[in-house]
Structures are given as structure tokens and as C-alpha cells.
Design a protein around this motif. Structure first.
Motif, mmCIF file in Angstrom:
data_model
loop_
_atom_site.group_PDB
_atom_site.id
_atom_site.type_symbol
_atom_site.label_atom_id
_atom_site.label_comp_id
_atom_site.label_asym_id
_atom_site.label_seq_id
_atom_site.Cartn_x
_atom_site.Cartn_y
_atom_site.Cartn_z
ATOM 1 N N ARG A 158 -0.712 9.095 -5.335
ATOM 2 C CA ARG A 158 -0.726 10.333 -4.542
ATOM 3 C C ARG A 158 -1.989 10.442 -3.682
ATOM 4 N NH1 ARG A 158 1.032 13.821 -9.803
ATOM 5 N NH2 ARG A 158 2.650 12.378 -10.422
ATOM 6 N N ILE A 159 -2.362 9.351 -3.036
ATOM 7 C CA ILE A 159 -3.441 9.431 -2.047
ATOM 8 C C ILE A 159 -2.978 8.759 -0.759
ATOM 9 C CG2 ILE A 159 -5.434 9.589 -3.601
ATOM 10 C CD1 ILE A 159 -5.753 6.595 -3.358
ATOM 11 N N GLN A 160 -3.724 8.993 0.292
ATOM 12 C CA GLN A 160 -3.344 8.480 1.616
ATOM 13 C C GLN A 160 -3.299 6.951 1.637
ATOM 14 O OE1 GLN A 160 -2.489 10.191 4.509
ATOM 15 N NE2 GLN A 160 -2.376 11.922 3.102
ATOM 16 N N GLU A 161 -2.330 6.420 2.373
ATOM 17 C CA GLU A 161 -2.190 4.972 2.481
ATOM 18 C C GLU A 161 -3.425 4.355 3.154
ATOM 19 O OE1 GLU A 161 1.769 4.078 3.849
ATOM 20 O OE2 GLU A 161 1.225 1.960 4.016
ATOM 21 N N THR A 162 -3.964 5.068 4.144
ATOM 22 C CA THR A 162 -5.138 4.532 4.864
ATOM 23 C C THR A 162 -6.329 4.413 3.920
ATOM 24 O OG1 THR A 162 -5.613 6.789 5.534
ATOM 25 C CG2 THR A 162 -4.524 5.390 7.147
ATOM 26 N N GLU A 163 -6.426 5.398 3.022
ATOM 27 C CA GLU A 163 -7.523 5.378 2.058
ATOM 28 C C GLU A 163 -7.441 4.120 1.195
ATOM 29 O OE1 GLU A 163 -8.915 8.663 -1.066
ATOM 30 O OE2 GLU A 163 -7.811 9.513 0.632
ATOM 31 N N THR A 219 0.821 -1.212 0.000
ATOM 32 C CA THR A 219 0.000 0.000 0.000
ATOM 33 C C THR A 219 0.855 1.263 0.000
ATOM 34 O OG1 THR A 219 -0.195 -0.301 2.369
ATOM 35 C CG2 THR A 219 -2.093 -0.936 1.047
ATOM 36 N N SER A 258 0.301 4.189 -2.624
ATOM 37 C CA SER A 258 -0.004 5.535 -2.151
ATOM 38 C C SER A 258 0.912 6.552 -2.816
ATOM 39 C CB SER A 258 0.116 5.560 -0.632
ATOM 40 O OG SER A 258 0.766 6.722 -0.205
ATOM 41 N N LYS A 259 2.173 6.155 -3.007
ATOM 42 C CA LYS A 259 3.125 7.058 -3.663
ATOM 43 C C LYS A 259 2.725 7.262 -5.131
ATOM 44 C CE LYS A 259 7.131 5.817 -1.811
ATOM 45 N NZ LYS A 259 8.330 4.973 -1.982
ATOM 46 N N ASP A 301 -8.380 1.066 3.075
ATOM 47 C CA ASP A 301 -9.837 1.032 3.259
ATOM 48 C C ASP A 301 -10.538 0.425 2.037
ATOM 49 O OD1 ASP A 301 -9.776 2.043 5.742
ATOM 50 O OD2 ASP A 301 -10.429 4.079 5.219
#
Lengths: 610, 476
Positions: A90-95, A82, A86-87, A98
Motif C-alpha cells: 500500500r505505497i506508491q509504485e514510484t516510491e 513493482t 505497491s498493491k 526509488d
């Protein structure tokens, strides 16, 4: 022993029944093999690019860019990095975790959408490292890009299909896009193209092994066809600009073809607000807006046409013979019968042409009463219905048949309406005299008014207004848009109406502010009485007087007399279209700067309610 | 020393061979249902668990063969009472799975007392019939036998485990073997047919059919046919008058009511006539008619008020009244696809797409036959059916050669149980029976089921082996 024998017979009997059933299922009935294959098939959908939209001069209004939907096949998923995802995206890892959590629970082969509309540059980063992420793949989708600021009421917008559409139309699947409102909706089938599909067979490990039935069911995507709209993008943008901070609508039609040059509903919303990220919030905001931008006023909002309707009543009177062009009438500031109808100060007496020039109320009260008391008809009921039929010939009180969704028909009074309201035999011409000046039980949209104006400009006929000019590759525009629609009024009478309209603008009439120094503009003002607030300002005009190129109707809500706002706006639109530049910059500035919304009590009241 | 030899030598190895064939073939198919090819000794997977249970079952089987067969006779009632206690315990502290409370758990270990109760009831029933003075003729004895079966049935029903409860119904075959009239069996079959037809056909048709069968029974029962013609002909005339009156007048009485009224009238007149003539009255046709009408009449009520929605859905799906391949019918639909797609020769071991890709729910347990059908085709499924058939007939033959009523009755008990499971399970997967969640003996994944079927079979093998020694102590 009999009992033993019987039990053995029963057991054998059951076994034989089961064997017969199995033989039927497995050997005789081939359909289960097909269904089984269907169960294990993989469908790869190829999405076509949506057709582009051009304006009448060949300017691109709407085009597409390629974006990518990132998909996940849950069964093929291995442990997912993840942090790297995420890198890349370009979105949050938690997202990300989820989304994956939601997907992971269903270990199916049906692909899930992981991310939507990923732009090409971000996608490039993913493609480089795609082999790090088994189970992930991408599907190219196109997204609408708007090159011109054209209102969403005309263009419509594109959004994901909802379940009600999927249930009704088998073409659409979850995640498909569909055009909503405006051109995008009415030409959806032309614009959308056809999805392509490749079908693969899975083996028992879920790995796709081969094209199913040798690719017999596969099809390539067919891109959507491009459309040329009749809209003049420059004119549309210009009218949108001068209508800023005003509620109302402006419709411009080319009388010779019925092509719509501009169709403005103000306040405006733009299609990009309802596509892509932020769609939900924008939609909620637009819905709650008291000025109701989502409401396509130009074809939905019917208002009493006010004095512009005198053109229609006058022509009907002339055709019926209850009025002649020489009929003259003395006006002492009001129509004296019944409850009376007030008039404003103007020279008196007036003949037919001047009655239009000065917009005399009394004149049309006499004229309308004569229409209703015509001896040709046995009763006032039938006279009213005959009048109503003629009014409808002008396109009022019925849908014109424009190629846009949710057109409204407006209202034209009928005997049933009055019989219900007053009781049978309990009404007379005086009870309904306000119809003579376009008030009361009559309502018309800006589209209907523009169409009426075009009919006058054409001296007796119109083409059904339409927003389409041309469709690519042999798809024909509906032939009904090429058929002349006659209003069944003799051509000779129109000259007098047009002369009156010309004088109204250029001869010291009510519409002096619509005059353009080197264009012969013909126009008629109107004021629509509004019981809920200030009156609406209405104006219809066409130009030039000979060989008309443009007919415009403008309704400016809560702006009072037709001459003050609607006339200059319509006239600026005419000048913009015919000359491509504006000579009366002071008028233009005044219009742009007028704000009829911010301090409008009509909206303040509504706001309070919310 | 010699005795042990003789006992192990006389064991029917053909049955053991069939047992091994079925359970190993079952294990192969369970292995095949797992989505990816895996280590066979992976005990976290279904096939690993099944392998473990197979080993446990072998140990128990060996133990059964070592223990004296006298044990089962002497302790039959104790085992039965123990099983009843377990069933009651399950009702009190059981674990609820899929709306039926039929599992007992001790730590991580779970088992279904209903499986054990089948074994216990078999032993108790065998013991009851094995008593030397016991004859299945007196009312008292019949009541005893029926109570022995009904008690666990009722408890299992209270657990809402319909499948297992129906299995107890299969003991009817045992009663049949022990002297119950075949007409009872026929009547039960008729009741099932009647129940289903009531759901599918209009009542007047059904009542007419019942009347026709009543007349046939009467003709079989009465030697003196003259009485019948005297009753039937006026009866038909009466019926004709009733229908004609109904059609000519405005009264809209349903035909079924006219039929019932006419037949009852004929009965009353016939009985009075027979009493008057002092002839013997045969009650069978009258009982048959009245009970059938009652069943048919109450079938609708039972169906709509006693059965649960999911039962109704399954029955309606099977009968084709309501086709619903998304919900109630999903299992059977997918099951038929899997089996049907196997074709004549099957897709081959581990090659079944339907089972491997998890389209069939419960495919390693109740729907294991799907995997067989898909991967081994008609040849494989037919072979499995043939093997079960062979096993059942062989067990009947062995039962019949028993010298004690105890052993013979027990033999018929296990034949009944295996036969019922086999029939209903396979009929369910091919869409001939409603979905009743009962496993395929020796093949379905599941520890309780495998172990209890193993014990059931090996106890019989042990009884059979001692039978050959001819020891007099088993003669009750």
C-alpha cells in the motif's frame, strides 16, 4: 656464458621466491581459509522481543507487537513487479522503484532494508506471494506499544542506533534498536535481551548451502527481561493531568523504600512520538518547543528551594547546638541587619515549631548566622564548609544516584564560590544571608527536594530514590538502593520539624490549601526567586504524619507563592495515592484549568528570539 | 614453395604450445570469475571478449609468421617512431581511466599505446644493437641505447602510467646481456633495497650500512690493501672520537652526520695521499658512497613529494608500515585471502567463492592469478609459475642460438618484458610487491595486452625460424 647463466639464475630465483610465498599462503597458513569463509558467510539475525515494563501494581505500561522488516538481497534480485509490490504494501509504485534503484546499484550479498515495521496484516499479504519476489525476505521485529500515557521522561523511548553507538559498542549493528533516556536507557541491557544468529555458508554461486561449521556458531535469541517499575501508573497519569499547561516537575517517593511513585516533568512528551513513523518531525518539533518538553525537569532543573530549605537549616542548627527548639525570636517584618531580609506579616514572637508553621524569614536569618558564627569553627570559611557538608548529607549539591540517565547535581554554595565572587576574606554571614531562606547560591531538583522530604518523614534517613522495583529471572536490583543513607541529624529533632510542617498545613500556617480532611498532611511551602520571570512555586509534603506512605515535592514554574499552586498539586497527588479518589473536585478542576504557559512572558520572550 | 615450408617447419612449436596453454588456461579462469555460469560465446561478457581477442591474436600471429622477417628489421625504426607518435597523441587526446591517461579510443575500440610501445622499443633496441659497428662500450653508443629506452618511458610516465613505465626499466636485462656491467644491475637492485630501507630503518643504521659496503667495495677494488688499512683504521678512530665527543658534550649532532663527515674526511685524505704517492685513484667506492647517501637522503623527499598518496599507501601497505585492509590494502588483502583459501589442491574449477562472489576487484585482469590460486590451489599456481619459468628459459636459449645480434637482442627484450610482468604481477597478488596495475602475460583479460604480447612472441618465433634458414641478408 656467464651473463646468460646469471639471467637464468635470476629468473629461477624469482620463481623460487614466489613458490615459497605461495606455499606459505596456500599450504602453511590456514588463516586465509577462515577469512575466505567469513567473506562468503550469510548471517541471519533473530531479533529478541524487548522486555515488558509493568507498574508497581502489575499494570502493563509497555508491551510489544510484532512487525516485519522487509529485506532485499541485491544479488538475488530478479526483475521486480513493482505494481504488485505497491498493491501489497500500500505505497506508491514510484516510491518502490526509488528504493530499488538505490539497492540495485550495489550487487552485493549484504541485505538491505526495503521497508521497516510493516504491520502483521500487510505482511500477511506479502507472505502469501513471497515466492513471486526472489531476493525478498522478512525479518520479525518487535515494536513498542504503550498501554498507559506515561511521560517519555520516565519511560524513555526506543530508536534505531546511530553510528556513534555502533562504533562504541560492538553488540549493536546497523538497524538495531536501543533505549534512549528514562527506564529504556538505564535498563537497556536488561530489556534488550540478546540477538540470535544463524550462520550459513555460501557456495560459489552465492547460494546458502549449509550451516557454517555445523551450526557451532549459531545461537538462539534470548528475549529481554521484564521490569516492574516503582511507578504508580494511576498516580503518574493523574499528576501529568493536573500539571497540564504548567511547566514544572513533581516527584513522589515512598519514604520507607525510596521507590519513586511518580516522576513528572511538564510539559510532557510521550514515547510514541519518538518511535516509528513521524519520529524525525516530532523530534524536531519537540526540540524547537520553547517550553522544552525533552528536558527532564524533575532530575535536571535545579531551582533555589526557597523556604522549603528552612527545614534543612533548622535541623542543622539544632544538631550543631546553635539553635534550640525553645529559641524564640521577635520578628517585626524583616531581618534588620546587613541589607536586611523582608518577612511577611505573622504572629510574633515565634519559636522553632511556629517558625516553620509561619515560615518566618527573620528566624532563619538569625539561625543561619549562628551556624556560621559557631565558635566551634575557627573561621567562617570552615563553618560554611561544615554547613555545606551537612546539606550534602540531605542529598543536595550532588547526584543522588537515581537509576535514570542525565541526573544533575544542583548547587550548594561553597567558600570557593564566595572567595571567587567577593574575594578572600571579603564576605561575611550577612553577604550570604539569603542561603538561610533557600535563595541565592543554592539549587535543588524536585527529586532532591522529594528526597529531603522523605528524609524528614523517615526522621533522619533515606533510601536512594529509584524507579525500579523488580527485574525478572534473577537479575537483582542494584543493592545500593536497599541501603539506608543517614543524614546524621538526631531523630529527636525531626519531631519538631514535622510538628511545624503539620501546623503549616493544618494549624493556620502557610500551606492551608494542602490540607486533606482525613489525612494528616505535613508540608512546607517555598517560593523560589527567579530573576528571569515570575517566581517558582514550590511545595514539599508527606503524609500521613505517622508512618508516612508518600513524600512529594512539586515545583511549578512562574506560579508565584508556594501555597497557591505547588501545595494543592502536591496535596492532590497525596490524596490520589492514599485514597485513590479526589474529594476536592473544585481544587482539581482549578488546577487542571490553570494555564501558566500560553500567556507566560518568559516563553513569549524566548519565542521572539527564535 | 620450399622456402615457405622450411620457415613454417622450423617454428618452435614448444613455445606455441606454451602460449596456447597459458592463454586457454587464462580464458578458463576469466570465465570462472564471472558470477554465474554463462554461455562461452557471450561477447558482452569478459570471457567472450577475451575469446574474441584470442581469435584476433591468432590471426595477427599467423600474419606475423607469413610476413618476411626482414620487414621487422627494415621497419624497426619506423615502427618505433610510429609508437612514439601514438604515445604523444595519447597524451594529447587520450582517455583518462583511473587517473592515468593511457588509452586511445577510435569509436568503440580502445587500446593502450604503451603496450605497442614495448614492442616497438624492443625492435628499435634490437636494431640499434644489431648494427655491425655497434659496441656497447663508447659513451655515445650507451647514450643512444639509453635514449631509445628513455623516450617512450618518459612519455608513458607523463601519462601517469607508472606500471608500464616500470616495464621499460626491465630493458636493463637487455643492456646487461649486451655488455653492460653486472655491477650496474647490482647497483639498481641495491638502490631499490636502499629506497625501501630508508622508509623503514633509522638513518644512522642505513648510513652505517652504506659505509660498510663502501669499505667492502674498496677492498675488492684496490689491489694494494696497505692503502686501505692506512685509511680505514684512522677513519674508525675518527668516528669513535666523533661519537664520544657527541656523547660527552652537550652537542646533539645526529650520528648519521658524524658518519658522513668522517667518511668524507677519510676520502679527502686518501685522495691527497694517493696523489702525493702518485698512485692510481679508484673512484668506485667514493662514487658509491656519495650516490648512496644522496639516494637515501632524497628517498624521503621523493617518497613524500613526488609519489602520490595512493602510491605511498600501496607501498606502505606492502611493507607493513601501515595496515589498511579497507582502502589501499583492500585489493591485496582480498587477493591473499582468495589465493590462500585455495589450499594445496584448490577448490576446483568454477568453485571459488572469493572470485565468483566478486570479493577481489580487477579479478579478471590484473588479479587473474587469484582465481588460479583459489580454484587450482598450490598445484595450479606452482604449475603456472613453472610454465612461465620454462617459457622464459626456453626463450633465452632460443635467443642465444640466434645468429644475428638483432634477433638475439630482440629475444632478450621479450624475455625482459615477460619476466617483469610475470614477477611484478604475481608478487603483487601475494603481497610481495606494491600494487602496480600490470597484467599477467597471455592470461589476464584485456585485448591490447593479449594482442601485443602475442605479436611480441610471434615476431621472435618468426625471426627464429628464419635464423635456421641461414639467410645471409640478416647479417648486418
Amino acid at each position: 656464458m656467464a651473463v646468460k647463466r646469471n639471467i637464468i639464475i635470476i629468473i629461477t630465483g624469482v620463481a623460487i621466491v614466489l613458490l615459497i610465498r605461495l606455499f606459505y599462503l596456500q599450504v602453511l597458513d590456514g588463516s586465509y581459509k577462515i577469512t575466505a569463509a567469513n567473506n562468503a558467510l550469510r548471517y541471519d539475525v533473530e531479533y529478541p522481543a524487548r522486555g515488558m515494563i509493568y507498574d508497581r501494581n502489575g499494570n502493563v505500561i509497555v508491551e510489544n507487537i510484532i512487525t516485519y522488516d522487509i529485506m532485499v538481497t541485491p544479488r538475488e534480485l530478479k526483475t521486480v513487479d513493482t505494481a504488485e509490490l505497491s498493491k501489497i504494501f500500500r505505497i506508491q509504485e514510484t516510491e518502490i522503484s526509488d528504493i530499488l534503484k538505490k539497492i540495485d546499484r550495489k550487487k552485493s550479498f549484504n541485505a538491505f532494508t526495503f521497508l521497516k515495521q510493516v504491520p502483521a496484516d500487510i505482511y500477511a499479504g506479502f507472505r502469501e506471494r513471497a515466492d513471486h519476489f526472489p531476493g525478498f525476505y522478512s525479518v520479525a521485529r518487535t515494536m513498542r506499544v504503550y498501554q498507559r500515557k506515561i511521560g517519555g521522561n520516565v519511560l524513555g523511548y526506543v530508536q534505531e542506533v546511530d553510528t556513534s553507538v555502533i562504533r562504541k559498542n560492538p553488540y549493536y549493528r546497523q538497524g538495531d534498536y536501543i533505549g534512549k533516556s528514562g527506564i529504556e536507557e538505564s535498563y537497556e541491557e536488561v530489556l534488550r535481551g540478546k540477538k540470535g544468529v544463524s550462520v550459513y555458508l555460501r557456495n560459489s554461486h552465492g547460494i546458502t548451502v549449509e550451516p557454517y561449521e555445523g551450526g557451532r556458531l549459531d545461537s538462539a535469541a534470548i528475549p529481554g527481561r521484564s521490569l516492574t517499575s516503582s511507578i504508580d501508573a494511576d498516580l503518574q497519569e493523574y499528576i501529568q493531568e493536573i500539571m497540564i499547561n504548567k511547566a514544572g516537575s513533581v516527584v513522589a517517593i515512598e519514604p520507607a523504600t525510596g521507590e519513586i511513585l511518580a516522576l513528572v516533568s511538564s510539559p510532557i512528551f510521550y514515547p510514541e512520538m519518538l518511535s516509528g513513523v513521524g519520529r524525525q518531525q516530532n523530534y524536531a518539533r519537540l526540540r524547537e518547543d520553547v517550553t522544552n518538553p525533552l528536558y527532564n525537569r524533575a532530575i535536571m532543573s535545579a531551582q533555589p528551594p526557597g523556604s522549603t530549605f528552612k527545614l534543612v537549616n533548622g535541623l542543622i542548627g539544632l544538631q550543631e547546638g546553635t539553635l534550640t527548639v525553645n529559641t524564640s525570636c521577635y520578628c517585626a517584618g524583616r531581618y534588620p541587619y546587613g541589607k536586611g531580609v523582608g518577612c511577611h506579616i505573622h504572629s510574633s514572637p515565634v519559636d522553632f515549631v511556629n517558625s516553620i508553621r509561619v515560615s518566618c524569614n527573620a528566624y532563619y536569618c538569625y539561625a543561619f548566622r549562628n551556624i556560621l558564627e559557631n565558635k566551634k569553627y575557627p573561621s567562617i570559611d570552615s563553618a560554611l564548609m561544615a554547613w555545606r557538608a551537612r546539606v550534602q548529607k540531605f542529598g543536595f549539591g550532588r547526584k543522588l544516584g537515581i537509576d535514570m540517565p542525565s541526573e544533575r547535581q544542583g548547587i550548594v554554595a561553597s567558600k570557593n564560590l564566595y572567595n571567587k565572587y567577593y574575594g578572600v576574606g571579603r564576605w561575611n554571614p550577612l553577604s550570604i544571608i539569603s542561603l538561610s531562606i533557600g535563595q541565592g547560591e543554592i539549587g535543588a531538583t524536585a527529586l532532591q527536594l522529594a528526597n529531603m522530604c522523605a528524609t524528614v518523614a523517615n526522621r533522619g534517613y533515606y533510601y536512594i530514590p529509584h524507579i525500579i522495583k523488580h527485574i525478572d529471572e534473577g537479575v537483582h536490583v542494584d543493592p545500593k538502593y536497599y541501603e539506608k543513607q543517614y543524614c546524621e541529624i538526631d531523630e529527636k529533632y525531626f519531631d519538631y520539624s514535622i510538628e511545624g510542617m503539620y501546623l503549616a498545613v493544618n494549624g493556620g500556617g502557610t500551606a492551608g490549601r494542602a490540607a486533606i480532611h482525613d489525612i494528616k498532611v505535613c508540608g512546607k511551602t517555598g517560593t523560589s526567586e527567579n530573576p528571569h520571570g515570575a517566581n517558582h512555586s514550590i511545595f514539599v509534603c508527606f503524609a500521613p504524619k505517622e508512618n508516612p506512605k508518600i513524600a512529594v515535592a512539586a515545583i511549578v514554574e512562574n506560579a508565584g507563592f508556594g501555597g497557591t499552586f505547588a501545595a494543592p498539586i502536591a496535596s492532590l497527588a497525596v490524596e490520589k495515592y492514599l485514597k485513590r479518589e479526589i474529594s476536592r473536585t473544585w481544587e482539581e478542576t482549578r488546577m487542571k484549568e490553570t494555564d501558566l504557559i500560553t500567556n507566560n512572558p518568559a516563553y513569549a520572550k524566548k519565542k521572539f528570539k527564535f | 614453395m620450399q622456402r615457405r615450408n622450411s620457415s613454417s617447419n622450423k617454428i618452435d612449436f614448444l613455445i606455441i604450445l606454451i602460449y596456447l596453454m597459458l592463454s586457454v588456461f587464462g580464458l578458463m579462469n576469466i570465465y570462472s570469475t564471472q558470477s554465474d555460469t554463462q554461455e562461452i560465446f557471450d561477447f558482452t561478457k569478459k570471457h567472450g571478449m577475451q575469446l574474441m581477442w584470442m581469435l584476433i591474436s591468432f590471426i595477427f600471429a599467423t600474419a606475423v609468421l607469413v610476413i618476411s622477417s626482414r620487414f621487422y628489421l627494415v621497419f624497426a625504426y619506423h615502427i618505433y617512431i610510429f609508437a612514439i607518435i601514438l604515445l604523444i597523441l595519447t597524451l594529447l587526446i587520450g582517455i583518462e581511466v583511473k587517473s592515468s591517461k593511457s588509452w586511445l579510443g577510435i569509436g568503440n575500440f580502445r587500446f593502450q599505446p604503451a603496450e605497442f610501445a614495448k614492442l616497438a622499443t624492443s625492435l628499435a633496441l634490437a636494431r640499434l644493437f644489431g648494427q655491425s659497428e655497434f659496441k656497447f662500450k663508447t659513451f655515445k653508443n650507451r647514450l643512444k641505447a639509453i635514449m631509445t629506452i628513455s623516450l617512450p618511458t618518459a612519455l608513458v610516465l607523463l601519462q601517469r602510467d607508472w606500471g608500464s613505465a616500470l616495464v621499460f626499466g626491465s630493458f636493463m636485462f637487455v643492456l646487461y646481456r649486451q655488455g653492460m656491467s653486472g655491477s650496474v644491475l647490482a647497483y639498481i637492485a641495491f638502490t631499490i633495497v636502499l629506497f625501501i630501507s630508508t622508509l623503514m630503518a633509522p638513518p644512522d643504521m642505513i648510513y652505517a650500512a652504506i659505509t660498510l659496503i663502501t669499505i667492502i667495495i674498496a677492498f675488492i677494488d684496490y689491489k694494494d690493501r696497505s692503502v686501505l688499512t692506512k685509511a680505514v683504521l684512522p677513519g674508525l678512530a675518527l668516528l669513535g672520537i666523533g661519537i664520544a665527543y657527541n656523547n660527552l658534550s652537550d652537542s646533539n649532532i645526529e650520528y648519521e652526520k658524524i658518519i658522513v663527515a668522517t667518511v668524507l674526511m677519510v676520502f679527502v685524505i686518501s685522495v691527497i695521499y694517493l696523489l702525493f704517492k702518485r698512485k692510481k685513484i679508484k673512484w668506485a667506492p667514493i662514487l658509491f658512497f656519495i650516490s648512496s647517501i644522496t639516494i637515501s637522503y632524497s628517498a624521503d623527499y621523493t617518497y613524500n613529494n613526488v609519489l602520490k598518496t595512493h602510491h605511498r599507501d600501496r607501498i606502505e601497505d606492502m611493507l607493513g608500515i601501515k595496515v589498511d585492509i579497507k582502502n589501499a590494502g583492500y585489493n591485496v588483502y582480498q587477493s591473499k585471502i582468495a589465493i590462500g583459501s585455495g589450499g594445496f589442491a584448490g577448490k576446483g574449477f568454477l568453485e571459488g567463492t572469493q572470485t565468483k562472489l566478486n570479493f577481489v576487484p580487477e579479478q579478471s585482469t590484473d588479479f587473474i592469478f587469484c582465481t588460479i590460486g583459489e580454484e587450482w590451489g598450490f598445484i595450479g599456481s606452482a604449475a603456472v609459475i613453472f610454465i612461465y619459468c620454462f617459457l622464459l628459459i626456453r626463450l633465452i636459449l632460443i635467443a642465444e642460438r640466434q645468429k644475428t645480434v638483432f634477433a638475439r637482442t630482440y629475444g632478450y627484450c621479450i624475455v625482459s618484458i615477460i619476466f617483469f610482468h610475470f614477477t611484478i604481477n604475481i608478487a603483487m597478488t601475494v603481497g610481495l610487491a606494491p600494487v602496480i596495475g600490470i597484467p599477467l602475460p597471455y592470461m589476464s583479460a584485456g585485448g591490447s595486452s593479449l594482442l601485443s604480447f602475442t605479436l611480441l612472441l610471434f615476431i621472435f618465433l618468426k625471426l627464429d625460424s628464419t635464423n635456421h634458414t641461414g639467410k645471409p641478408w640478416l647479417q648486418y
